[in-house]
Design a protein around this motif. Structure first.
Motif, short mmCIF file in Angstrom:
data_model
loop_
_atom_site.label_atom_id
_atom_site.label_comp_id
_atom_site.label_asym_id
_atom_site.label_seq_id
_atom_site.Cartn_x
_atom_site.Cartn_y
_atom_site.Cartn_z
N PRO A 299 -11.40 -8.56 9.52
CA PRO A 299 -11.24 -7.81 8.26
C PRO A 299 -9.77 -7.72 7.86
O PRO A 299 -8.93 -7.27 8.64
CB PRO A 299 -11.79 -6.42 8.62
N LEU A 300 -9.47 -8.18 6.66
CA LEU A 300 -8.09 -8.17 6.16
C LEU A 300 -7.98 -7.22 4.97
O LEU A 300 -8.95 -7.03 4.22
CB LEU A 300 -7.67 -9.58 5.75
N PRO A 301 -6.82 -6.62 4.79
CA PRO A 301 -6.66 -5.68 3.67
C PRO A 301 -6.74 -6.40 2.32
O PRO A 301 -6.33 -7.56 2.20
CB PRO A 301 -5.26 -5.10 3.90
N GLU A 302 -7.30 -5.71 1.33
CA GLU A 302 -7.38 -6.28 -0.01
C GLU A 302 -5.99 -6.32 -0.64
O GLU A 302 -5.16 -5.43 -0.43
CB GLU A 302 -8.32 -5.45 -0.89
N LEU A 303 -5.76 -7.38 -1.42
CA LEU A 303 -4.46 -7.53 -2.08
C LEU A 303 -4.34 -6.56 -3.25
O LEU A 303 -5.24 -6.46 -4.08
CB LEU A 303 -4.28 -8.97 -2.57
N LYS A 304 -3.23 -5.84 -3.29
CA LYS A 304 -2.94 -5.00 -4.45
C LYS A 304 -2.31 -5.88 -5.53
O LYS A 304 -1.90 -7.01 -5.28
CB LYS A 304 -1.98 -3.88 -4.04
N ASP A 305 -2.23 -5.34 -6.73
CA ASP A 305 -1.65 -6.11 -7.83
C ASP A 305 -0.20 -6.49 -7.53
O ASP A 305 0.25 -7.60 -7.87
CB ASP A 305 -1.72 -5.31 -9.14
N THR A 306 0.53 -5.59 -6.87
CA THR A 306 1.92 -5.91 -6.53
C THR A 306 1.99 -7.08 -5.54
O THR A 306 2.89 -7.91 -5.61
CB THR A 306 2.62 -4.69 -5.92
N ASP A 307 1.00 -7.14 -4.63
CA ASP A 307 0.95 -8.26 -3.67
C ASP A 307 0.68 -9.58 -4.38
O ASP A 307 1.25 -10.62 -4.04
CB ASP A 307 -0.13 -8.01 -2.62
N LYS A 308 -0.21 -9.53 -5.39
CA LYS A 308 -0.55 -10.76 -6.12
C LYS A 308 0.64 -11.24 -6.94
O LYS A 308 0.90 -12.45 -7.02
CB LYS A 308 -1.76 -10.50 -7.02
N VAL A 309 1.36 -10.31 -7.54
CA VAL A 309 2.56 -10.69 -8.29
C VAL A 309 3.59 -11.31 -7.36
O VAL A 309 4.25 -12.30 -7.69
CB VAL A 309 3.15 -9.46 -9.02
#
Length: 668
Positions: A299-309
Motif C-alpha cells: 500500500p502506497l500513499p495517494e499523490l497529493k496535487d502538490t506531489d503531482k505538480v
C-alpha cells in the motif's frame, strides 16, 4: 542430491526411527549410549524396541555402535588426545593438495570451516595450549579474506571466551555452506569413508552443508568471486523466489493544470512541448513491464496535487537532461566541508538537489540550501489564523520570510548521527544515531516530530522510500526494520544477518529492501512477507553502500574491500567486480538515465563506470544463463577517475539533469 544428503546430520524425529536408514540408526545408537551411561535401563529397552535395533549385542554392531556414538557426541565431548586434531587437519590438507587440479579448488573450500571448528572444539574441551599451537601452525594458511576472522578467532583461548562471542556463536549455531559439484563431493565422501577419522567426520556431518549441483566443476576464479562470507555461499534454493524488480506504473498526472506555471517561466511553450513529448515515453517505459509488482502489493500513499505538480516539474527537468556515455561524461560539482575531518559522519543531498544535510559526531545535524531560495520556518499559530486557506499560494503565505537563513541546525540526538535522509517532498528529514533512536524532523518548523525506538543498539543507516511514508533502518543488533512515519513500532523486522547490518536501501518500487552487513552478505527482503528472497555472497569485508539501478533490476554494493560488485536481482547472480579504489567505498550513485555508475571512496577519488556496456552484455547472455556465469572484471568498464586534493568522498548524487554532486571532508 543423494550424495549430499548422506553427509548431512540426521533428523531426530520419532517417525525417522522406524525407517531403516543408516544415519537415523546412528542417532538412535547415540541416544542409547547416553541412556546406557546413566543406567536408564527401562528407557533404553523401550527405545531399542521402538527403533527396532535390539540386535546390538553382536560384536560387529557393538563396535559400530561405539564408533557412531563417538561421532555423534564428539562435538561436545573431548576426543581424548588433542593431538588427533592436528594430525587430522594435516591429513586433510595433504588430501586436498594431492587432488587433481580440476577438483583441488572446490575441495579446498572445506579447509577453513574445518579449521575453525577444530580450533573451537579444542578450546571448548579446555585444551588451550594445543589450541594455540593449532592456530599458530594453520592460521596463516587460510585465505586472505578470512584472515581478519582468524585474528578474531585467535582471541578466543578459553571456554568462557566463547560465550557471547559473535564469531564462535555463528559457527556453533549455523552450518557452513559449501557449493560443490557432484564429482567433487563423491571424491570427498570416498576419502572420508577411507580415513574414518571421527574428528573430521563429526565436523563434516554436523557443521557443514554441501549444496551439490550437477555440471562442470568451478575454477578458482569462480569460487573466489563468491567466497568470503561468514557462513559460506548461498544455496541455490535461497535465490529461487521470483523477484518483481520492475518499476510501478506511474499515476496519470498530465491532466493537472499547469498553465499558470508555464506562463511564469517566461518561454512557456518549450517546457510544455517537452512535457508532452516526455510523458508518453515515461509511461511507455514502465507500462508493460512484466516484472513489475501490482500497484497494491505494498500500500502506497495517494499523490497529493502538490506531489503531482512536483512530478511534472521533474519530468520537465528530465527533458533537458544530458544523455551520458563514454563520450559524454558528467560535470562534477564537489562540496568540501572544511575543518571537520574528525567531526562529520554523513551527508545527503535531496532528490531535487536543493538541500544538503550533514550529520556530526557531536549529535548535531545541519541543513544547507543549495539554491538561491533560503530556508524559512513556518509562521506562528497566531499568524497562521489570518491566512486565507483558499488562496492559491497558501503554502507560500504560511512561511515566514523574516526567518530565512542559508543553513539551519537540528538538535535532539545524544550520540553521533550516522545517516540522514530526505523525504521525496523534502518536508521531512530522518536521522539515525548511536543513541539507538531514529528521529523524524519537520523542515517546515525545523523541530523533531517523532522519536522512533525499536533498535537496542546504535542504528547505522536509515533510508526513506522513493514513494515516501515508509522508511527502513539498519543497526548493530543484526536486524533491519521497515517503518511507517505514522507508526511508533516497526511494520517488519528483517532477521537473518550474522553481524551488524551496516547499510540499507529501498527498491525503486518500494516492494523490497536491500541490506549489507559485516557478515559480508548482501540480502534482499520482501516487504510484504518479511522473508529474504536473495542471498548474495562475494564481498570480502563489511559492506557500507548499496544502490539500485534506475530500472530496478540490478544492485550495486561496495564497502571496505575497495570493490564494487554488481548483482542481477532476477537470478541473484554476481555479474561484475569493479576494482580500482584503494580505500573504503562509502557511496554509490547511478546517473538518472542509468548509463553511468559513480563510486566515491576514502581514497579521495570518484570513479565513473560504464554501466550501459555492462548491462547490455548481461542482457545478451540472459537467454542462456549458466549456473555459474563468468564474473566480468574491470576491462573497459572504468571510464574515468577523478581525484580530490585531499578530501574523502562521503556522498554522491546525480541531479535531474545528470550533473554529479559530490560531498567530502578535507583532511589537512
Amino acid at each position: 542430491m543423494s550424495d549430499a544428503e548422506n553427509l548431512q546430520p540426521p533428523a531426530c524425529s520419532s517417525e525417522n526411527f522406524a525407517r531403516p536408514v543408516k544415519m537415523d540408526k546412528v542417532t538412535a545408537l547415540a541416544i542409547l549410549g547416553v541412556l546406557k551411561k546413566y543406567h536408564l535401563k527401562d528407557t533404553e529397552e523401550l527405545l531399542k524396541k521402538e527403533a527396532n535395533i535390539q540386535d546390538v549385542d553382536s560384536s560387529s554392531e557393538i563396535g559400530q555402535s561405539d564408533s557412531d556414538v563417538s561421532n555423534m557426541l564428539s562435538v561436545y565431548k573431548s576426543e581424548g588426545d588433542p593431538q588427533v586434531y592436528e594430525s587430522a587437519y594435516v591429513e586433510l590438507k595433504k588430501f586436498v593438495e594431492g587432488a587433481l587440479d580440476i577438483y583441488k579448488h572446490e575441495l579446498g573450500m572445506i579447509l577453513y570451516p574445518v579449521f575453525v571448528h577444530m580450533y573451537l572444539q579444542l578450546v571448548y574441551n579446555r585444551h588451550e595450549e594445543q589450541a594455540i599451537k593449532f592456530m599458530e601452525r594453520f592460521g596463516h594458511d587460510q585465505d586472505d579474506y578470512y584472515q581478519e576472522d582468524v585474528v578474531r578467532l585467535s582471541h578466543i583461548t578459553k571456554k568462557n571466551h566463547m560465550k557471547g562471542n559473535e564469531l564462535s556463536e555463528t559457527f556453533r549455531s549455523n552450518e557452513f555452506i559449501i557449493r560443490i559439484s557432484r564429482d567433487t563431493l563423491s571424491i570427498l565422501k570416498r576419502h572420508l569413508q577411507e580415513k574414518k577419522q571421527s574428528v573430521l567426520l563429526n565436523i563434516v556431518h554436523e557443521r557443514l552443508y554441501f549444496d551439490m549441483y550437477e555440471g562442470v566443476v568451478r575454477n578458482k576464479q569462480q569460487i573466489e568471486a563468491t567466497a568470503g562470507s561468514m557462513v559460506g555461499e548461498a544455496t541455490r534454493q535461497d535465490n529461487k523466489t521470483k523477484v518483481y524488480y520492475g518499476l510501478l506504473k506511474e499515476p496519470d498526472i498530465h491532466h493537472i493544470p499547469v498553465e499558470e506555471e508555464d506562463e511564469g517561466e517566461g518561454d512557456g511553450d518549450k517546457p510544455k512541448k517537452k512535457k508532452q513529448r516526455k510523458d508518453p515515453l515515461f509511461s511507455k517505459k514502465i507500462k508493460f513491464d512484466p516484472n513489475a509488482p501490482t500497484w497494491d502489493r505494498v500500500p502506497l500513499p495517494e499523490l497529493k496535487d502538490t506531489d503531482k505538480v512536483e512530478k511534472i516539474r521533474a519530468l520537465r527537468e528530465a527533458s533537458k537532461r544530458v544523455t551520458l556515455g563514454p563520450d559524454t561524461l558528467p560535470s562534477i560539482c564537489f562540496y568540501t566541508l572544511l575543518n571537520s575531518a574528525q567531526i562529520v559522519t554523513c551527508a545527503e543531498v535531496a532528490e531535487d538537489s536543493s538541500l544538503l544535510a550533514v550529520g556530526f559526531s557531536d549529535a548535531l545535524i545541519k541543513v544547507w540550501t543549495l539554491v538561491p531560495q533560503k530556508l524559512r520556518a513556518m509562521k506562528s499559530a497566531d499568524q497562521l489564523q489570518d491566512i486565507d486557506r483558499e488562496a492559491v499560494d497558501v503554502l507560500v503565505r504560511m512561511m515566514d520570510d523574516r526567518s530565512a537563513e542559508v543553513s539551519r541546525t537540528l538538535y535532539g540526538h545524544s550520540g553521533p548521527v550516522y545517516r540522514v535522509t530526505f523525504s521525496p517532498d523534502r518536508n521531512l528529514l530522518l536521522s539515525c544515531s548511536e543513541d539507538a533512536t531514529v528521529r523524524l524532523w519537520s523542515l517546515l518548523t525545523w523541530t523533531a516530530l517523532v522519536c522512533y525506538k525499536g533498535h537496542m543498539y546504535p542504528v547505522w543507516d536509515v533510508k526513506f522510500s522513493p514513494h515516501g511514508y515508509y522508511f527502513a533502518t539498519a543497526g548493530h543488533d543484526k536486524t533491519a526494520r521497515l517503518w511507517a512515519t505514522d507508526q511508533h513500532q516497526p511494520l517488519r523486522i528483517f532477521v537473518g544477518h550474522f553481524s551488524d547490518v551496516d547499510c540499507i536501501n529501498i527498491h525503486p518500487n518500494s516492494n523490497y529492501v536491500a541490506t549489507g552487513s559485516s557478515d559480508r552478505i548482501v540480502r534482499l527482503w520482501d516487504c510484504t512477507t518479511g522473508d529474504p528472497v536473495r542471498w548474495m555472497t562475494g564481498h570480502k569485508d563489511p559492506i557500507y553502500s548499496l544502490c539500485f539501478s534506475v530500472d530496478g533490476r540490478f544492485l550495486a554494493s561496495a564497502g571496505a574491500d575497495c570493490r564494487v560488485l554488481v548483482w542481477d536481482l532476477a537470478h541473484g547472480h554476481l555479474l561484475a567486480e569493479l576494482t580500482g579504489h584503494t580505500g573504503t567505498i562509502h557511496t554509490l550513485a547511478f546517473s538518472r538515465d542509468g548509463h553511468i555508475l559513480a563510486s566515491g571512496s576514502l581514497d579521495c577519488t570518484i570513479k565513473l563506470w560504464d554501466f550501459t556496456q555492462l548491462s547490455e552484455e548481461v542482457l545478451l547472455e540472459d537467454f542462456n544463463i549458466s549456473y555459474s556465469p563468468d564474473i566480468k572484471k574491470n576491462g573497459s568498464h572504468l571510464l574515468r577517475s577523478y581525484a580530490t586534493k585531499n578530501s574523502a568522498v562521503l556522498a554522491l548524487h546525480f541531479t535531474r539533469r545528470n550533473l554529479l554532486f559530490g560531498v567530502g571532508i578535507y583532511d589537512s
